[in-house]
Design an enzyme around this catalytic site. Structure first.
Site, mmCIF file in Angstrom:
data_model
loop_
_atom_site.group_PDB
_atom_site.id
_atom_site.type_symbol
_atom_site.label_atom_id
_atom_site.label_comp_id
_atom_site.label_asym_id
_atom_site.label_seq_id
_atom_site.Cartn_x
_atom_site.Cartn_y
_atom_site.Cartn_z
ATOM 1 N N HIS A 1 0.842 -1.202 0.000
ATOM 2 C CA HIS A 1 0.000 0.000 0.000
ATOM 3 C C HIS A 1 0.879 1.256 0.000
ATOM 4 O O HIS A 1 0.603 2.215 -0.710
ATOM 5 C CB HIS A 1 -0.872 0.057 1.261
ATOM 6 C CG HIS A 1 -1.883 -1.046 1.402
ATOM 7 N ND1 HIS A 1 -1.965 -1.833 2.526
ATOM 8 C CD2 HIS A 1 -2.875 -1.474 0.571
ATOM 9 C CE1 HIS A 1 -2.975 -2.693 2.396
ATOM 10 N NE2 HIS A 1 -3.537 -2.517 1.213
ATOM 11 N N LYS B 1 -15.730 -7.432 5.428
ATOM 12 C CA LYS B 1 -14.772 -8.509 5.672
ATOM 13 C C LYS B 1 -14.423 -8.499 7.148
ATOM 14 O O LYS B 1 -14.625 -7.484 7.828
ATOM 15 C CB LYS B 1 -13.532 -8.386 4.784
ATOM 16 C CG LYS B 1 -12.897 -7.004 4.672
ATOM 17 C CD LYS B 1 -11.535 -7.102 4.046
ATOM 18 C CE LYS B 1 -11.389 -6.461 2.696
ATOM 19 N NZ LYS B 1 -10.044 -6.274 2.234
ATOM 20 N N ARG C 1 -2.603 -5.737 -8.373
ATOM 21 C CA ARG C 1 -1.646 -6.839 -8.394
ATOM 22 C C ARG C 1 -2.015 -7.757 -9.550
ATOM 23 O O ARG C 1 -3.206 -7.843 -9.910
ATOM 24 C CB ARG C 1 -1.711 -7.624 -7.073
ATOM 25 C CG ARG C 1 -1.094 -6.886 -5.900
ATOM 26 C CD ARG C 1 -1.603 -7.374 -4.577
ATOM 27 N NE ARG C 1 -3.026 -7.071 -4.435
ATOM 28 C CZ ARG C 1 -3.740 -7.330 -3.353
ATOM 29 N NH1 ARG C 1 -3.181 -7.900 -2.324
ATOM 30 N NH2 ARG C 1 -5.025 -7.020 -3.294
ATOM 31 N N SER D 1 -2.984 -8.018 2.885
ATOM 32 C CA SER D 1 -3.119 -7.921 4.342
ATOM 33 C C SER D 1 -3.568 -9.266 4.916
ATOM 34 O O SER D 1 -3.128 -9.669 5.993
ATOM 35 C CB SER D 1 -4.121 -6.830 4.725
ATOM 36 O OG SER D 1 -3.654 -5.589 4.289
HETATM 37 P P1 ADP Z 1 -9.957 -3.162 -0.105
HETATM 38 O O1 ADP Z 1 -10.700 -3.824 1.014
HETATM 39 O O2 ADP Z 1 -10.563 -1.894 -0.593
HETATM 40 O O3 ADP Z 1 -9.536 -4.075 -1.236
HETATM 41 P P2 ADP Z 1 -7.212 -3.162 0.759
HETATM 42 O O4 ADP Z 1 -6.694 -2.512 1.978
HETATM 43 O O5 ADP Z 1 -7.122 -4.652 0.701
HETATM 44 O O6 ADP Z 1 -8.662 -2.632 0.634
HETATM 45 O O7 ADP Z 1 -6.498 -2.556 -0.526
HETATM 46 C C1 ADP Z 1 -6.611 -1.211 -0.886
HETATM 47 C C2 ADP Z 1 -6.031 -1.014 -2.281
HETATM 48 O O8 ADP Z 1 -4.659 -1.352 -2.282
HETATM 49 C C3 ADP Z 1 -6.661 -1.897 -3.365
HETATM 50 O O9 ADP Z 1 -6.676 -1.174 -4.574
HETATM 51 C C4 ADP Z 1 -5.707 -3.058 -3.461
HETATM 52 O O10 ADP Z 1 -5.767 -3.689 -4.716
HETATM 53 C C5 ADP Z 1 -4.395 -2.343 -3.248
HETATM 54 N N1 ADP Z 1 -3.345 -3.228 -2.741
HETATM 55 C C6 ADP Z 1 -3.452 -4.164 -1.775
HETATM 56 N N2 ADP Z 1 -2.273 -4.801 -1.580
HETATM 57 C C7 ADP Z 1 -1.403 -4.262 -2.472
HETATM 58 C C8 ADP Z 1 -0.023 -4.502 -2.799
HETATM 59 N N3 ADP Z 1 0.680 -5.463 -2.205
HETATM 60 N N4 ADP Z 1 0.551 -3.745 -3.760
HETATM 61 C C9 ADP Z 1 -0.177 -2.802 -4.389
HETATM 62 N N5 ADP Z 1 -1.473 -2.522 -4.151
HETATM 63 C C10 ADP Z 1 -2.088 -3.237 -3.196
#
Ligand code: ADP
Length: 159
Positions: free
Chosen positions: A17, A41, A90, A128
């Site tokens: 992130h 979630k 990703r 995460s």
């Molecule tokens: P959500 O519940 O909205 O998917 P996340 O916290 O899982 O929230 O992710 C927020 C954003 O960050 C999403 O666009 C997700 O695809 C992106 N993201 C998550 N992990 C990574 C990573 N390792 N590298 C780049 N972007 C990521």
């Protein structure tokens, strides 16, 4: 002045992130990391904990702010004057879901543009949820999150 919002659950924020936040901060005048309060979630951290972990992670970047929000993302974007929605992609795992959400957001808010950043090669496999699973099993993920996030994860999952 172009304001962008980077919305997500951030449970917790990872280096994947943060890579997106840093890159977005070099393009837009201001980046608001929007921590969605109650996503559909199961969560490890409360919204306040997720905000605090994210705030500490971006404290060295001048034009980045972290705020919690609830409700529809594009409505929150409008409220804070953000014209751009930032997301990270990703390989394999994200495209279909992001595409679906992008079309829905476009219907709700045609004035807001989506900009997706391709995930850094180093963090392509980092999520995460996987991070929490590995730490719970005693695996070492120290290079995948800032030290204070690693400590918070270990405190919740191991002790
Ligand atoms: P959500 O519940 O909205 O998917 P996340 O916290 O899982 O929230 O992710 C927020 C954003 O960050 C999403 O666009 C997700 O695809 C992106 N993201 C998550 N992990 C990574 C990573 N390792 N590298 C780049 N972007 C990521």
């Amino acid at each position: 002045m172009t304001v962008a919002i980077y919305p997500g659950s951030f449970d917790p924020i990872t280096n994947g992130h943060l890579d997106i936040v840093r890159r977005a901060s070099t393009i837009f005048d201001k980046v608001v990391v929007g921590v969605y309060d109650i996503p559909q979630k199961s969560l490890l951290f409360t919204v306040n904990e997720r905000v605090e972990l994210a705030k500490k992670s971006v404290e060295d970047i001048k034009n980045v702010e972290v705020v919690a929000y609830s409700g529809i993302t594009v409505e929150f974007a409008r409220k804070i004057g953000a014209k751009v929605l930032v997301r990270g992609l990703r390989a394999n795992s994200d495209f279909e879901r992001e595409f679906e959400m992008a079309l829905m957001n476009k219907k709700l808010a045609p004035d807001i543009e989506l900009i997706c950043f391709m995930a850094n090669l180093k963090y392509q496999f980092l999520s995460s949820s996987l991070l929490k699973e590995i730490i719970k099993l005693g695996g070492n993920m120290d290079d995948m999150v800032p030290p204070h996030v690693c400590a918070a994860l270990k405190k919740k999952l191991l002790y």
